[in-house]
Design a protein around this motif. Sequence first.
Motif, PDB file in Angstrom:
ATOM      1  N   SER A  76      19.612  52.093  -8.036  1.00 52.74           N
ATOM      2  CA  SER A  76      19.964  52.630  -6.688  1.00 52.74           C
ATOM      3  C   SER A  76      18.559  52.627  -5.810  1.00 52.74           C
ATOM      4  O   SER A  76      18.763  52.253  -4.776  1.00 52.74           O
ATOM      5  CB  SER A  76      20.452  54.100  -6.835  1.00 52.74           C
ATOM      6  N   HIS A  77      17.710  53.235  -6.638  1.00 49.25           N
ATOM      7  CA  HIS A  77      16.287  53.101  -5.847  1.00 49.25           C
ATOM      8  C   HIS A  77      15.815  51.797  -5.407  1.00 49.25           C
ATOM      9  O   HIS A  77      15.373  51.756  -4.111  1.00 49.25           O
ATOM     10  CB  HIS A  77      14.927  53.882  -6.690  1.00 49.25           C
ATOM     11  N   HIS A  78      16.043  50.834  -6.500  1.00 49.35           N
ATOM     12  CA  HIS A  78      15.549  49.382  -5.850  1.00 49.35           C
ATOM     13  C   HIS A  78      16.397  48.915  -4.931  1.00 49.35           C
ATOM     14  O   HIS A  78      16.139  48.174  -4.161  1.00 49.35           O
ATOM     15  CB  HIS A  78      15.455  48.634  -7.389  1.00 49.35           C
ATOM     16  N   ASN A  80      18.753  50.269  -2.864  1.00 52.44           N
ATOM     17  CA  ASN A  80      18.931  50.688  -1.439  1.00 52.44           C
ATOM     18  C   ASN A  80      17.807  50.874  -0.705  1.00 52.44           C
ATOM     19  O   ASN A  80      17.587  50.627   0.353  1.00 52.44           O
ATOM     20  CB  ASN A  80      19.842  52.056  -1.522  1.00 52.44           C
ATOM     21  N   ASN A  81      16.766  51.940  -1.384  1.00 53.15           N
ATOM     22  CA  ASN A  81      15.771  52.210  -0.503  1.00 53.15           C
ATOM     23  C   ASN A  81      14.607  51.156  -0.444  1.00 53.15           C
ATOM     24  O   ASN A  81      14.371  50.873   0.641  1.00 53.15           O
ATOM     25  CB  ASN A  81      14.813  53.387  -1.359  1.00 53.15           C
ATOM     26  N   TYR A  82      14.292  50.186  -1.510  1.00 55.11           N
ATOM     27  CA  TYR A  82      13.421  49.453  -1.266  1.00 55.11           C
ATOM     28  C   TYR A  82      14.017  48.071  -0.688  1.00 55.11           C
ATOM     29  O   TYR A  82      13.429  47.574   0.162  1.00 55.11           O
ATOM     30  CB  TYR A  82      12.758  48.913  -2.878  1.00 55.11           C
ATOM     31  N   LEU A 126       4.452  49.533  -0.959  1.00 55.37           N
ATOM     32  CA  LEU A 126       4.355  50.693  -1.769  1.00 55.37           C
ATOM     33  C   LEU A 126       5.329  50.788  -2.940  1.00 55.37           C
ATOM     34  O   LEU A 126       5.045  50.926  -4.134  1.00 55.37           O
ATOM     35  CB  LEU A 126       4.231  52.085  -1.366  1.00 55.37           C
ATOM     36  N   HIS A 127       6.483  50.348  -2.571  1.00 57.40           N
ATOM     37  CA  HIS A 127       7.554  50.348  -3.424  1.00 57.40           C
ATOM     38  C   HIS A 127       7.556  49.062  -4.680  1.00 57.40           C
ATOM     39  O   HIS A 127       7.621  49.433  -5.682  1.00 57.40           O
ATOM     40  CB  HIS A 127       9.012  50.118  -2.788  1.00 57.40           C
ATOM     41  N   GLU A 128       6.853  48.053  -4.075  1.00 55.65           N
ATOM     42  CA  GLU A 128       6.437  46.789  -5.132  1.00 55.65           C
ATOM     43  C   GLU A 128       5.341  47.234  -5.961  1.00 55.65           C
ATOM     44  O   GLU A 128       5.453  46.950  -7.303  1.00 55.65           O
ATOM     45  CB  GLU A 128       6.008  45.513  -4.205  1.00 55.65           C
ATOM     46  N   LEU A 208       2.980  56.329  -7.185  1.00 56.63           N
ATOM     47  CA  LEU A 208       3.925  57.327  -7.723  1.00 56.63           C
ATOM     48  C   LEU A 208       4.665  57.740  -6.342  1.00 56.63           C
ATOM     49  O   LEU A 208       4.317  58.477  -5.494  1.00 56.63           O
ATOM     50  CB  LEU A 208       3.484  58.429  -8.355  1.00 56.63           C
ATOM     51  N   ASP A 209       5.988  57.239  -6.346  1.00 56.62           N
ATOM     52  CA  ASP A 209       6.897  57.698  -5.386  1.00 56.62           C
ATOM     53  C   ASP A 209       7.552  58.938  -5.334  1.00 56.62           C
ATOM     54  O   ASP A 209       7.792  59.410  -6.179  1.00 56.62           O
ATOM     55  CB  ASP A 209       8.162  56.815  -5.295  1.00 56.62           C
ATOM     56  N   MET A 210       6.999  59.879  -4.431  1.00 52.97           N
ATOM     57  CA  MET A 210       7.653  61.240  -4.411  1.00 52.97           C
ATOM     58  C   MET A 210       8.586  61.625  -3.543  1.00 52.97           C
ATOM     59  O   MET A 210       8.871  62.881  -3.415  1.00 52.97           O
ATOM     60  CB  MET A 210       6.354  62.223  -4.191  1.00 52.97           C
ATOM     61  N   GLU A 212      12.461  62.197  -2.467  1.00 55.64           N
ATOM     62  CA  GLU A 212      13.431  62.866  -3.308  1.00 55.64           C
ATOM     63  C   GLU A 212      14.521  61.685  -3.701  1.00 55.64           C
ATOM     64  O   GLU A 212      14.942  61.987  -4.915  1.00 55.64           O
ATOM     65  CB  GLU A 212      14.439  63.955  -2.421  1.00 55.64           C
ATOM     66  N   HIS A 213      14.347  60.518  -3.086  1.00 60.55           N
ATOM     67  CA  HIS A 213      15.600  59.591  -3.493  1.00 60.55           C
ATOM     68  C   HIS A 213      15.034  59.087  -4.921  1.00 60.55           C
ATOM     69  O   HIS A 213      15.735  58.280  -5.751  1.00 60.55           O
ATOM     70  CB  HIS A 213      15.698  58.464  -2.717  1.00 60.55           C
ATOM     71  N   ALA A 214      13.747  59.324  -5.140  1.00 63.97           N
ATOM     72  CA  ALA A 214      13.201  58.844  -6.385  1.00 63.97           C
ATOM     73  C   ALA A 214      13.431  59.617  -7.703  1.00 63.97           C
ATOM     74  O   ALA A 214      13.099  59.153  -8.759  1.00 63.97           O
ATOM     75  CB  ALA A 214      11.365  58.671  -6.334  1.00 63.97           C
TER      76      ALA A 214
HETATM   77 FE   LIG Z   1      11.010  55.105  -2.814  1.00 63.55          FE
END
Ligand SMILES: [Fe+2]
Length: 249
Positions: A76-78, A80-82, A126-128, A208-210, A212-214
């Motif tokens: 989901s993180h990858h 949707n968010n990224y 940063l996500h990568e 480190l992704d902080m 909440e979606h992480a």
């Molecule tokens: Fe994220």
Amino acid sequence: MSELKRRDAIKGMLVGGAALAVGGLSAEDAESVTSNIPQNAEAAQASRAFRGQHQPKPLPFDPAKLRGISEKLIRSHHENNYTGAVKALNGVEQRLDAMMKDKDLPAYVYGDLKREELVRTGSMILHEYYFANLGGEGKPGGAVLDLIKQWFGSYEQWEAEFKRTANALGGGSGWVIFAYNSYTGEAHNYWAWDHMHNAPMSRPLLALDMYEHAYHMDYGAAAGKYVDAFMQNVKWEEVSRRAEEALRK
Ligand SMILES: [Fe+2]
């Protein structure tokens, strides 16, 4: 301003407002942002800075094999968010190009979308870094361990500060970025409130992704448990490779 350009400007402002409200566009939202923007033929004629041709990178590890972080959350993180951030960045770049052709466009309208360019660029990069420093055994070693000992005394002291910085961001948003700063020549754990927050000239070694979606899907509000799980999955070989590269330049 023509009606078409006015609608473009308003849509650009809406993009900024939506992003502020939710802290990141979903892939679906990004799709709607990127609809009706100049497509291939027109985009190909734009200057390189405005072509909006960034491609999302696939997950560099098997998401079913992390310890303490579920496959569902990572996917989901990858996705949707990224991926949403990459698509939104493409839309923003192409829309900036279209907006520059309107001589009457107020600078403050343009400025809203320039802010989004910085948000989405920071999020993509940063996500990568984040996904690429996951999928390991959580065992530090190599050049980065030497760097940690040099600047923090021991791995344990570095980890205590890294985790305390992360826990300080629990319940909110942001990043913890262990970085080598090529201007000062120092290594620090930097606190970052959002995708745009970083010390100039700092090269990320461990991100480190902080947001909440992480972690919220797996841990609810227990951010500290997510931080512990993250540490178990750090791919230190990649972190050390980054350190070697940063120290060479
Ligand atoms: Fe994220």
